[in-house]
Design an enzyme around this catalytic site. Sequence first.
Site, PDB file in Angstrom:
ATOM      1  N   ILE A   1      -2.956  -3.456   6.320  1.00 56.82           N
ATOM      2  CA  ILE A   1      -4.161  -3.155   7.081  1.00 56.82           C
ATOM      3  C   ILE A   1      -4.332  -1.660   7.276  1.00 56.82           C
ATOM      4  O   ILE A   1      -5.443  -1.123   7.189  1.00 56.82           O
ATOM      5  CB  ILE A   1      -4.107  -3.860   8.448  1.00 56.82           C
ATOM      6  CG1 ILE A   1      -4.008  -5.369   8.271  1.00 56.82           C
ATOM      7  CG2 ILE A   1      -5.327  -3.510   9.294  1.00 56.82           C
ATOM      8  CD1 ILE A   1      -3.541  -6.092   9.523  1.00 56.82           C
TER       9      ILE A   1
ATOM     10  N   PHE B   1      -2.081 -10.748   4.083  1.00 54.34           N
ATOM     11  CA  PHE B   1      -2.081  -9.359   4.526  1.00 54.34           C
ATOM     12  C   PHE B   1      -1.277  -9.236   5.814  1.00 54.34           C
ATOM     13  O   PHE B   1      -1.055 -10.219   6.539  1.00 54.34           O
ATOM     14  CB  PHE B   1      -3.507  -8.846   4.740  1.00 54.34           C
ATOM     15  CG  PHE B   1      -4.271  -9.555   5.827  1.00 54.34           C
ATOM     16  CD1 PHE B   1      -4.252  -9.083   7.133  1.00 54.34           C
ATOM     17  CD2 PHE B   1      -4.999 -10.712   5.552  1.00 54.34           C
ATOM     18  CE1 PHE B   1      -4.945  -9.750   8.134  1.00 54.34           C
ATOM     19  CE2 PHE B   1      -5.700 -11.370   6.539  1.00 54.34           C
ATOM     20  CZ  PHE B   1      -5.677 -10.891   7.844  1.00 54.34           C
ATOM     21  N   CYS B   2      -0.809  -8.015   6.089  1.00 52.00           N
ATOM     22  CA  CYS B   2      -0.080  -7.718   7.321  1.00 52.00           C
ATOM     23  C   CYS B   2      -0.305  -6.242   7.647  1.00 52.00           C
ATOM     24  O   CYS B   2      -1.118  -5.580   6.998  1.00 52.00           O
ATOM     25  CB  CYS B   2       1.403  -8.053   7.184  1.00 52.00           C
ATOM     26  SG  CYS B   2       2.215  -7.250   5.777  1.00 52.00           S
ATOM     27  N   THR B   3       0.400  -5.706   8.611  1.00 54.30           N
ATOM     28  CA  THR B   3       0.109  -4.363   9.115  1.00 54.30           C
ATOM     29  C   THR B   3       0.308  -3.285   8.055  1.00 54.30           C
ATOM     30  O   THR B   3      -0.603  -2.513   7.755  1.00 54.30           O
ATOM     31  CB  THR B   3       0.980  -4.039  10.339  1.00 54.30           C
ATOM     32  OG1 THR B   3       0.868  -5.093  11.287  1.00 54.30           O
ATOM     33  CG2 THR B   3       0.537  -2.719  10.973  1.00 54.30           C
TER      34      THR B   3
END
Length: 291
Positions: free
Chosen positions: A205, A176-178
């Site tokens: 996110i 996952f990332c922003t």
Amino acid sequence: MVWVVATFYKFVPLSEPGALRAELLERCLGWGLRGTILLASEGLNATVAGDRPSLDDLLTWLHNHPEIGPFPHQESTTVGAPFERMKVKLKREIVTLGRPEINPAQQAVGTYVEPQKWNQLIGDPEVVVIDARNNFEVELGSFKGAVNPQTHSFRELPAYVASQLDPAQHKKVAMFCTGGIRCEKATAYLLDQGFEQVYHLQGGILNYLKTVPEGSSLWQGDCFVFDDRVAVDHHLAPTDHDLCLGCGHPVSPAEQATPEYAAGISCPHCYAALTPTKRARLADRQRHRYR
């Protein structure tokens, strides 16, 4: 004024990024938008803010562009301008992994997981959950049980994968990332390296925080964002973090109360390493900033 902040990206071949840059900058300035759009032959990556009609004008224009077309985006609102100006930049990559052979527009990426199903996936003990962001971002917040690769830039991730992950041992990997863009390349890279079951959080996110109620959330802390808000909480509201212009590290309210903190100059993360020359240069820039 309430600013609407839109974050979006799309991996898509662009034949003339330079010509698109000129037209896009002119249109964004005409619409009174602020933010940053990165363009490369592999696509576009952007965070842009403005009023509702102007932002809709931009999104409609991009969706109707013959080489770009529709794409999803994430939104939040803030009462303060999150950017000082509008910038459209040309880059070799819209997110820099440093592996030009990895192009999500031309090869498989990981399986998208909707925010509503993310908790179930990362609760599986067979799944290794990797935070694909940089160390300073992870320090502000992350998902419960996620692994921090301790990277300082996205281009360090392949080295972490090579030394810490094994396709034969780690059968299921979730990333996952922003906003999702780093995971497009990261999961494509893992598949290219022989990993078979690779997943990533759809919309990143920001989409999870918007979708999953706080009472059901596995997110802990705040989320770093790449604009003047610095970080947002679970309700996507700006927090009281500041951004140190000396080192680029987010600074918490507690850290802002320390002797090492000077707005626009230094913070506890860089105070000891800051040379007198750089301190003087940053102090001078800070004075000019508020004239």
